[in-house]
Design an enzyme around this catalytic site. Sequence first.
Site, mmCIF file in Angstrom:
data_model
loop_
_atom_site.group_PDB
_atom_site.id
_atom_site.type_symbol
_atom_site.label_atom_id
_atom_site.label_comp_id
_atom_site.label_asym_id
_atom_site.label_seq_id
_atom_site.Cartn_x
_atom_site.Cartn_y
_atom_site.Cartn_z
ATOM 1 N N ARG A 39 0.129 -1.633 -0.237
ATOM 2 C CA ARG A 39 -0.419 -0.080 0.003
ATOM 3 C C ARG A 39 0.664 1.256 0.096
ATOM 4 O O ARG A 39 0.881 2.129 -0.663
ATOM 5 C CB ARG A 39 -1.170 0.504 1.279
ATOM 6 N N THR A 66 -4.948 5.816 -2.650
ATOM 7 C CA THR A 66 -6.364 5.366 -3.448
ATOM 8 C C THR A 66 -6.894 6.539 -4.831
ATOM 9 O O THR A 66 -6.952 6.396 -6.674
ATOM 10 C CB THR A 66 -7.535 5.159 -3.352
ATOM 11 N N ARG A 81 1.559 5.352 -7.820
ATOM 12 C CA ARG A 81 0.472 6.617 -8.379
ATOM 13 C C ARG A 81 1.014 7.623 -8.138
ATOM 14 O O ARG A 81 0.124 8.447 -9.345
ATOM 15 C CB ARG A 81 -1.284 5.825 -8.105
ATOM 16 N N ASN A 121 -5.955 4.229 -11.923
ATOM 17 C CA ASN A 121 -4.575 3.902 -10.650
ATOM 18 C C ASN A 121 -3.741 3.217 -10.481
ATOM 19 O O ASN A 121 -3.055 3.045 -10.427
ATOM 20 C CB ASN A 121 -5.569 4.562 -9.313
ATOM 21 N N HIS A 123 -4.335 -2.407 -8.380
ATOM 22 C CA HIS A 123 -4.525 -2.794 -7.333
ATOM 23 C C HIS A 123 -4.430 -3.351 -6.079
ATOM 24 O O HIS A 123 -3.189 -3.749 -6.414
ATOM 25 C CB HIS A 123 -5.943 -3.701 -7.230
#
Length: 177
Positions: free
Chosen positions: A108, A114, A125, A145, A148
């Site tokens: 993450r 996100t 991103r 983006n 996932h």
Amino acid sequence: DGVKRGLAGEIITRFERSGLKIVAMKMVWVEKDLVGKHYADDEDYLRIVGEKTLENYQKYGLDPGESLGTKDPLKIGQMVRSWNMEFLSSGPVVAILIEASGAVEIVRKIVGHTFPQVAAPGTIRGDYSVDSAYVSNLARRTTRNLVHASGTVEEAEFERKLWFREKEIYSYKSTRP
């Protein structure tokens, strides 16, 4: 959109350079039934997605009733699910299973927020996507983006079983420190 934009190799490189271990990987064109399982048709989940979308509408001074035809979080969550399902099944996907202590949090951090417009520079991103919740909501589509990333360990376990058969997952000793 990472595959369509020719960034799959760069994304994989980012994970490997950080020391994460890839234990499974494949390119697939995802069928709608798998996408339907990935994005659960669960009322609690849909309501949360709808509420987050409403927060974005409020942040940007948009009227969801005008552009979406409703202000009901559940109905909006269903719309967003539909957009996500359409997008995920619109082209090939590189599915990757990563293993490491704290892998979910590390991944993450590497992929970034996100919504790319608020993702920090240095994240996948933040470096490679310019889409925003504002633009995607106005266009009634998912935010592009690039990648996932599972949000929790429980979600990662669910997705592992959904995307990979056990014989596709490899156990090996990494030579990285």
